[in-house]
Design a protein around this motif. Structure first.
Motif, PDB file in Angstrom:
ATOM      1  N   ALA A   2     -34.833  16.379 -34.279  1.00 58.61           N
ATOM      2  CA  ALA A   2     -33.708  16.386 -33.342  1.00 58.61           C
ATOM      3  C   ALA A   2     -33.671  15.090 -32.530  1.00 58.61           C
ATOM      4  O   ALA A   2     -32.615  14.471 -32.374  1.00 58.61           O
ATOM      5  CB  ALA A   2     -33.794  17.592 -32.408  1.00 58.61           C
ATOM      6  N   ALA A  26     -30.738  13.347 -30.280  1.00 54.54           N
ATOM      7  CA  ALA A  26     -30.764  14.293 -29.163  1.00 54.54           C
ATOM      8  C   ALA A  26     -31.863  13.888 -28.183  1.00 54.54           C
ATOM      9  O   ALA A  26     -32.884  13.326 -28.577  1.00 54.54           O
ATOM     10  CB  ALA A  26     -31.018  15.708 -29.663  1.00 54.54           C
ATOM     11  N   THR A  29     -29.989  25.824 -36.524  1.00 59.01           N
ATOM     12  CA  THR A  29     -29.438  25.143 -35.349  1.00 59.01           C
ATOM     13  C   THR A  29     -28.896  23.776 -35.750  1.00 59.01           C
ATOM     14  O   THR A  29     -29.582  23.009 -36.423  1.00 59.01           O
ATOM     15  CB  THR A  29     -30.508  24.962 -34.256  1.00 59.01           C
ATOM     16  N   LEU A  78     -27.250  20.244 -34.168  1.00 57.88           N
ATOM     17  CA  LEU A  78     -27.057  19.446 -32.966  1.00 57.88           C
ATOM     18  C   LEU A  78     -26.273  18.187 -33.279  1.00 57.88           C
ATOM     19  O   LEU A  78     -26.544  17.508 -34.267  1.00 57.88           O
ATOM     20  CB  LEU A  78     -28.405  19.015 -32.377  1.00 57.88           C
ATOM     21  N   VAL A 137     -26.848  14.605 -27.471  1.00 60.50           N
ATOM     22  CA  VAL A 137     -26.978  15.908 -26.817  1.00 60.50           C
ATOM     23  C   VAL A 137     -28.186  15.835 -25.888  1.00 60.50           C
ATOM     24  O   VAL A 137     -29.218  15.268 -26.248  1.00 60.50           O
ATOM     25  CB  VAL A 137     -27.176  17.016 -27.874  1.00 60.50           C
ATOM     26  N   ILE A 185     -30.880  18.197 -23.898  1.00 58.72           N
ATOM     27  CA  ILE A 185     -31.411  19.556 -23.824  1.00 58.72           C
ATOM     28  C   ILE A 185     -32.543  19.554 -22.804  1.00 58.72           C
ATOM     29  O   ILE A 185     -33.561  18.879 -22.989  1.00 58.72           O
ATOM     30  CB  ILE A 185     -31.907  20.052 -25.193  1.00 58.72           C
ATOM     31  N   ILE A 212     -24.065  22.735 -31.613  1.00 58.17           N
ATOM     32  CA  ILE A 212     -23.860  21.959 -30.396  1.00 58.17           C
ATOM     33  C   ILE A 212     -23.192  20.643 -30.787  1.00 58.17           C
ATOM     34  O   ILE A 212     -23.743  19.879 -31.583  1.00 58.17           O
ATOM     35  CB  ILE A 212     -25.194  21.670 -29.673  1.00 58.17           C
TER      36      ILE A 212
END
Length: 89
Positions: free
Chosen positions: A18, A23, A37, A39, A43, A45, A57
């Protein structure tokens, strides 16, 4: 114990992936992903976030601390939480 070890290793690899894909995980060890999931880029988090099955997301979204999402789609630039609980339907 073996299953818990495999889960820990998978989560560590998923967190690294990720972050490599763009992310930002503020405290990676406290973020839990589901196998599906998805992403977007850029992003953010925050700590203690749980992603259950069916979560998407979009780019630039922010997921604040202590949120639990499952079966939810978060739009581009949206901000969720803190302490949010998003469920299907």
């Amino acid at each position: 114990a073996e299953l818990a070890g495999v889960e820990r290793e998978w989560q560590e690899r998923r967190r690294a992936r990720a972050m490599a894909e763009g992310a930002t995980l503020v405290d990676p060890a406290t973020v839990w992903f589901s196998a599906d999931t998805m992403l977007g880029r850029d992003v953010l988090i925050e700590p203690s976030v749980f992603f259950g099955p069916g979560v998407r997301i979009a780019d630039g979204a922010i997921i604040r601390a202590f949120s639990h999402l499952e079966g939810a789609s978060v739009g581009a630039g949206a901000e969720v939480g803190p302490y949010a609980r998003l469920r299907p339907g």
